[in-house]
Write a protein that holds these residues in place. Structure first.
Motif, PDB file in Angstrom:
ATOM      1  N   TYR B  43      45.914 -25.710  44.184  1.00 21.99           N
ATOM      2  CA  TYR B  43      44.807 -26.386  44.859  1.00 21.99           C
ATOM      3  C   TYR B  43      44.962 -26.047  46.325  1.00 21.99           C
ATOM      4  O   TYR B  43      45.808 -26.628  46.996  1.00 21.99           O
ATOM      5  N   SER B  68      56.035 -38.372  42.382  1.00 28.66           N
ATOM      6  CA  SER B  68      54.580 -38.339  42.441  1.00 28.66           C
ATOM      7  C   SER B  68      54.100 -37.047  43.096  1.00 28.66           C
ATOM      8  O   SER B  68      54.654 -36.606  44.100  1.00 28.66           O
ATOM      9  N   GLY B  69      53.108 -36.439  42.493  1.00 29.00           N
ATOM     10  CA  GLY B  69      52.522 -35.231  43.078  1.00 29.00           C
ATOM     11  C   GLY B  69      53.255 -33.952  42.740  1.00 29.00           C
ATOM     12  O   GLY B  69      52.938 -32.896  43.275  1.00 29.00           O
ATOM     13  N   CYS B  70      54.218 -34.009  41.812  1.00 28.23           N
ATOM     14  CA  CYS B  70      54.984 -32.794  41.520  1.00 28.23           C
ATOM     15  C   CYS B  70      54.292 -31.912  40.493  1.00 28.23           C
ATOM     16  O   CYS B  70      54.723 -30.810  40.223  1.00 28.23           O
ATOM     17  N   GLY B  71      53.230 -32.401  39.893  1.00 32.19           N
ATOM     18  CA  GLY B  71      52.483 -31.554  38.973  1.00 32.19           C
ATOM     19  C   GLY B  71      52.597 -31.936  37.506  1.00 32.19           C
ATOM     20  O   GLY B  71      52.151 -31.187  36.633  1.00 32.19           O
ATOM     21  N   LYS B  72      53.142 -33.095  37.224  1.00 30.61           N
ATOM     22  CA  LYS B  72      53.303 -33.513  35.824  1.00 30.61           C
ATOM     23  C   LYS B  72      51.958 -33.616  35.118  1.00 30.61           C
ATOM     24  O   LYS B  72      51.753 -33.074  34.036  1.00 30.61           O
ATOM     25  N   THR B  73      51.037 -34.354  35.752  1.00 35.82           N
ATOM     26  CA  THR B  73      49.721 -34.528  35.145  1.00 35.82           C
ATOM     27  C   THR B  73      49.018 -33.192  34.980  1.00 35.82           C
ATOM     28  O   THR B  73      48.384 -32.929  33.960  1.00 35.82           O
ATOM     29  N   THR B  74      49.169 -32.338  35.984  1.00 34.23           N
ATOM     30  CA  THR B  74      48.528 -31.033  35.899  1.00 34.23           C
ATOM     31  C   THR B  74      49.050 -30.255  34.697  1.00 34.23           C
ATOM     32  O   THR B  74      48.276 -29.634  33.962  1.00 34.23           O
ATOM     33  N   GLU B 189      51.719 -41.149  31.543  1.00 27.71           N
ATOM     34  CA  GLU B 189      52.108 -42.454  32.085  1.00 27.71           C
ATOM     35  C   GLU B 189      51.328 -43.605  31.444  1.00 27.71           C
ATOM     36  O   GLU B 189      50.703 -44.398  32.137  1.00 27.71           O
TER      37      GLU B 189
END
Ligand SMILES: Nc1ncnc2c1ncn2[C@@H]1O[C@H](COP(=O)(O)OP(=O)(O)OP(=O)(O)O)[C@@H](O)[C@H]1O
Ligand SMILES: [Mg+2]
Lengths: 320, 382
Positions: B43, B68-74, B189
């Motif tokens: 991004y 948070s923000g490390c790319g897990k969801t991605t 999560e």
């Protein structure tokens, strides 16, 4: 015109429904006075019109104006034309604006502001200017067809209808619902039909209603473009036979009132409860008054309610 | 009794809903292998996935853990097809699905936000995927009922989402995801919006159900306790890359880098000096270097990372440490000790051993064995 006749109606109903809210708790006397004054304000002209329509020579009452009305074929065909245009505009509004709002909120949230101001334009540009523009832009064959009015009304009602739809869309957990539906195997059209539309129903009905009411009552544009829609015909009758015109007015009022009632029932029949985002078991109260949600929606769009909180009727009484 | 019955209905319902599609209905139940190969997703300048590779074995539960923000969801969404990847590929059961849209990947997903369809009752939510697959009303209700039973919500099947608690909503969401007999279960999560007690309970329940159904599962969380207690393997992520993946005890006891050591479990970072023949001087005591890390030159200044249980703390009037905090946790006692050099170490001991230690007590602190990890000193810290 019809829209103007209707919005105070919506307001008074919603006010009645919210009287349970502590913030608006007036004394019984104050409330009754307000109710009576408001009722007088609406009822007196109505009764007067009704009387005038039914009044014959020398203080007698006659149905002749009303019967004349029912035999006036020009009036009926104008009503039919108006109804067709209104339905067309309502449908087209939904078909065009719902996907637009969903798309903007889902994929182009940056365009939201732009869309909001864009859809406000019809309020800013005077009708006469639009008409002149139409004459300039389209060949006469197009200008001669009443289909033109369908498009015009979609645009003219857009400041209200787009807001109705958009606030509904924004109240949904759009991303999550769409993702959930997609991973469960729903294609885009299927997601739209089975998930979004049912959850947007109240907003969609409100948008359609606003557009239809607007189209049924619009006079200036139709008259300038020389289409004999219902309001135009009404105006002509009014210049010829005043008693029949009053009968027609009362009749028109009843028609639009019936329309509102019908749509409210449609909106409230199996009310969709919007927004699954609220955590905890508290949730929302179940269905309150029939169609109260729709009224609140229309109301918030027309600026009487709080536009930031679509569907404020959720907060009203009727606990679990 | 309920559990045994369900496995059978699951098999039956799967063959019924998949129908002609597959030849071996029950073999599919063993779970499938899932692979993300060298996935990249940017991004702007942020690399949400940076050459990210991960293989999940059939029937395995892998937890992706990271800040948070490390790319897990991605990563999870890339697997689901909800997020496009710039390069790399996604394979499910050895078939490249990179180009498939989400609704053709046959996955089940549970989201962090409550995602039930507000206009449908619990049972209709669960039956949604089956309806899309044109299952007839009877088998649909049967299957949805079984799944609600599996998550313990048969009694609430006619409720609308707003009439359910957060935990109940997530259970229904889990049942809904499993109803279509997906090949892979993705959980982003799912417990983070719930309170601690419900979370712990639902965590165990998800694991039970996952084992029972035998489904390959990717679980994303930033809660290490959740990850360590549920997963077959834990993958630790930082800035779009997988830092380490392994069994929970492996990741906890043998971190491959300082990030993993500090992120999983708690550690104290203490300055130290490397000594001769594979030792290191920590707080005045010589302990061995962790065996894979004997490469530091003698005399080098380093930071060592130590677990709370790797300290011996004793009340000692001549000791250089001072207890700054003390928290009693049943059988164990946590103490924070300020030692010279503006360093604070956190240690645990048995509550009985620490009976005479209070805030302000002078103590001696010594490491009891090899540190967990040795690393370059942190820039800017003495
Ligand atoms: N749509 C987007 N536009 C721009 N940047 C994004 C977008 N989605 C994610 N990112 C960025 O990509 C990175 C990874 O995001 P991701 O959601 O995968 O993190 P996460 O590990 O799931 O975090 P969390 O634990 O907070 O959920 C973040 O730096 C985020 O800012
Ligand atoms: Mg996330």
């Amino acid at each position: 015109m019809a829209a103007l006749t209707l919005s105070p109606r919506g307001r008074s109903r919603a006010a009645g429904a919210s009287s349970g809210m502590p913030a608006f708790r007036f004394g019984v006397v104050t409330r009754s006075v307000i109710l009576v004054v408001a009722a007088l304000y609406f009822v007196v002209p109505l009764v007067a019109s009704g009387r005038y329509a039914l009044e014959g020579a020398h203080g007698t009452y006659t149905l002749s104006a009303v019967t004349a009305l029912f035999h006036d074929s020009a009036l009926w065909s104008s009503l039919q034309l108006s109804a067709e245009i209104a339905l067309g505009a309502g449908l087209l509004t939904l078909v065009l604006l719902t996907p637009t709002s969903v798309w903007v909120n889902l994929r182009m949230p940056k365009l939201r502001r732009l869309m909001e101001s864009l859809t406000l334009l019809p309020l800013v540009v005077p009708v006469v200017v639009v008409v002149l523009g139409i004459y300039g832009a389209f060949p006469t064959t197009v200008v001669g067809s009443p289909v033109l009015l369908v498009f015009e009304y979609v645009v003219l009602a857009m400041p209200y209808s787009y807001r109705a739809i958009d606030s509904g869309v924004q109240a949904l957990e759009l991303h999550t619902l769409v993702d959930a539906s997609r991973t469960l195997g729903a294609s885009w059209p299927s997601t739209f039909r089975r998930v979004l539309v049912p959850n947007l129903r109240t907003s969609l009905v409100a948008a359609a209603f606003i557009t239809i009411a607007y189209s049924l009552g619009e006079f200036a544009m139709a008259s300038l473009l020389s289409f004999t829609t219902f309001p135009v015909q009404l105006y002509q009758i009014g210049t010829d036979q005043i008693d029949e015109a009053t009968a027609v007015s009362v009749f028109a009022l009843l028609v639009t009132w019936g329309l509102l009632l019908g749509l409210s029932l449609l909106g409230g029949r199996r009310r969709a409860v919007r927004g699954s985002g609220a955590p905890g078991p508290a949730g929302r109260p179940p269905v309150d008054g029939v169609g109260a949600d729709l009224v609140a929606e229309v109301e918030s769009v027309l600026g009487h309610g709080d536009p930031g909180v679509p569907g404020i009727s959720h907060l009203r009484g009727g606990g679990t | 009794m309920r559990d045994v019955g369900l496995v059978q209905t699951t098999v039956r319902a799967e063959t019924a809903t998949r129908g002609r599609g597959s030849s071996a209905g029950s073999e599919e139940r063993a779970g499938v292998r899932v692979e993300l190969v060298e996935c990249e997703r940017r991004y702007g300048v942020v690399a949400a996935l940076d050459r990210f590779s991960l293989t999940i074995e059939p029937g395995e539960l892998v937890a992706l853990l990271g800040p948070s923000g490390c790319g897990k969801t991605t990563a999870l969404r890339a697997l689901a097809g909800l997020e496009q990847i710039d390069s790399g590929s996604v394979r499910i059961r050895d078939v490249d699905v990179t180009a498939l849209p989400p609704h053709r990947r046959e996955l089940g997903m549970v989201f962090q936000a409550y995602s039930l369809f507000p206009n449908m009752t619990a049972i209709d939510n669960v039956g949604f995927g089956l309806r899309l697959r044109k299952a007839d009303a009877k088998s649909r209700r049967q299957r949805a009922g079984d799944l609600l039973d599996l998550v313990g919500l048969s009694a609430q099947s006619r409720r609308f989402p707003h009439e359910l608690s957060g935990g109940q909503q997530q259970r229904v969401a889990l049942a809904r995801a499993l109803a279509v007999a997906p090949r892979v279960l993705l959980l982003d999560e799912p417990l983070s919006a719930l309170d601690a007690k419900v979370r712990a309970q639902l965590r165990d329940e998800i694991r039970r159900i996952q084992l029972e159904v035998g489904i390959t599962t990717l679980f994303v969380t930033h809660d290490q306790e959740e990850a360590l207690s549920m997963a077959d393997r834990v993958g630790v992520m930082a800035s779009g890359r997988l830092q380490q993946i392994g069994a929970p005890d492996e990741v906890y006891e043998r971190p491959v880098n300082a990030f993993v050591a500090e992120f999983v479990g708690s550690v104290s970072r203490v300055p130290a000096t490397v000594g001769r023949d594979g030792t290191v001087d920590v707080l005045g005591r010589r302990v061995p270097l962790p065996s894979p890390q004997s490469a530091f030159a003698p005399g080098a200044t380093v930071d060592v990372l130590l677990r709370p249980e790797a300290f011996a703390v004793r009340a000692d009037p001549c000791g250089l440490g001072v207890v700054t905090r003390r928290s009693f946790r049943g059988p164990v006692l946590h103490v924070a000790v300020a030692v010279p050099g503006q360093v604070e170490v956190v240690a645990t001991m048995s509550a009985t051993a620490g009976a005479d230690i209070g805030v302000g007590t002078a103590v001696s602190v010594e490491p009891t064995g090899a540190p967990l990890f040795v690393t370059e000193p942190r820039a800017g810290v003495a």
